[in-house]
Write a protein that holds these residues in place. Structure first.
Motif, short mmCIF file in Angstrom:
data_model
loop_
_atom_site.label_atom_id
_atom_site.label_comp_id
_atom_site.label_asym_id
_atom_site.label_seq_id
_atom_site.Cartn_x
_atom_site.Cartn_y
_atom_site.Cartn_z
N UNK A 24 -9.81 5.07 -9.74
CA UNK A 24 -10.09 5.81 -8.44
C UNK A 24 -9.18 4.78 -7.47
N UNK A 25 -8.57 5.54 -6.69
CA UNK A 25 -7.50 5.17 -5.39
C UNK A 25 -6.57 4.25 -5.95
N UNK A 26 -5.99 4.34 -7.26
CA UNK A 26 -5.05 3.54 -7.57
C UNK A 26 -3.58 3.46 -6.92
N UNK A 27 -3.31 4.61 -6.43
CA UNK A 27 -2.04 4.65 -5.38
C UNK A 27 -2.32 3.71 -4.11
N UNK A 28 -3.58 3.88 -3.64
CA UNK A 28 -3.87 3.06 -2.63
C UNK A 28 -3.70 1.61 -2.82
N UNK A 29 -4.34 1.43 -3.94
CA UNK A 29 -4.31 -0.08 -4.47
C UNK A 29 -2.99 -0.72 -4.71
N UNK A 30 -2.15 0.05 -5.09
CA UNK A 30 -0.88 -0.19 -5.48
C UNK A 30 0.14 -0.52 -4.13
N UNK A 31 0.00 0.64 -3.24
CA UNK A 31 0.61 0.64 -1.82
C UNK A 31 0.16 -0.78 -1.05
N UNK A 32 -1.10 -0.93 -1.01
CA UNK A 32 -1.75 -2.17 -0.37
C UNK A 32 -0.98 -3.29 -1.08
#
Length: 251
Positions: free
Chosen positions: A78-86
């Motif tokens: 869940x929210x893997x893209x957000x974690x990568x972006x951060x």
């Protein structure tokens, strides 16, 4: 931040990849050379074998700013893209970030540190391909590729991740670890067969990594740990003999 998933597979059913919800490049190794686009997903088929070849094809065809290296048997947290972006916001100078894998049971895939750090030649030994998020254009510019002599389907069936990251360090690329789970993968059996081929491959790996450089001592420390593993299926003498054979097979 422009993002893409790079998937390596063989003879895939296209439908699951269309459900990713993110742009993806899917490299299939089968008996045909075809290209097809379905929504956000590009399917590229090549009549060849070898996981490292597939990874290189994916990097070659990636057109996003950052890309997650993946296989067809991983799912995404869940929210893997957000974690990568951060992660890239935290380390804007990073060329490669590595993250964490979660098992379907909700357990860590391996022992992970809880703090971020910059990778060095020792820490890269513990990285799996599907933990990596890369800047494809930077890799192409510096000529960083997976060594196609290593990895599943190649002469030496493992070690491609270490070589890839070591080559990146040699080129001056910045690599950081971010303690966030981004993909889910079943825990693999630890019952590897530590036979002649295993030790021959490890010898070749260390020669490929370090050659005659000042870091060769690090490689020998790694090899000592390998031959002392209790699940070794051959004698200590035979293991050392095979390591030397592999070491000398790389020019």
């Amino acid at each position: 931040m422009d993002f893409q998933v790079l998937v390596s597979t063989m003879n895939p059913d296209p439908r699951p990849f269309q459900d990713l919800g993110v742009p993806a490049v899917v490299i299939s190794q089968n008996s045909s050379d075809t290209k097809e686009t379905r929504g956000k997903v590009r399917f590229l088929s090549f009549n060849e074998r070898g996981l490292s070849k597939s990874r290189n094809r994916a990097i070659e065809h990636a057109d996003a700013e950052i890309a997650l290296i993946a296989d067809d048997d991983v799912t995404f947290c869940e929210n893997f893209q957000e974690k990568i972006s951060n992660g890239f916001k935290q380390y804007p100078e990073a060329d490669i970030l590595t993250f964490k894998i979660l098992t379907p049971e909700g357990q860590p895939y391996k022992g992970y540190l809880t703090q971020t750090f910059k990778h060095n030649r020792s820490s890269i030994f513990k990285v799996s391909s599907v933990e990596m998020v890369v800047r494809p254009e930077r890799l192409r510019k510096e000529g960083i590729r997976f060594d196609e002599n290593f990895g599943l389907g190649a002469t030496y069936p493992s070690g491609e991740e270490m070589i890839f990251l070591n080559d990146a360090l040699n080129k001056g690329l910045s690599i950081y670890y971010v303690p966030e789970y981004i993909v889910c993968h079943p825990l693999e059996s630890s019952g590897k067969i530590l036979d002649e081929n295993y030790f021959r491959s490890k010898g070749a790996l260390i020669r490929r990594l370090y050659g005659d450089s000042i870091h060769l001592g690090l490689g020998f420390a790694f090899l000592i740990k390998q031959v002392l593993k209790p699940q070794r299926s051959i004698s200590l003498f035979k293991a050392i003999k095979e390591i030397l054979k592999g070491f000398n097979s790389i020019s």
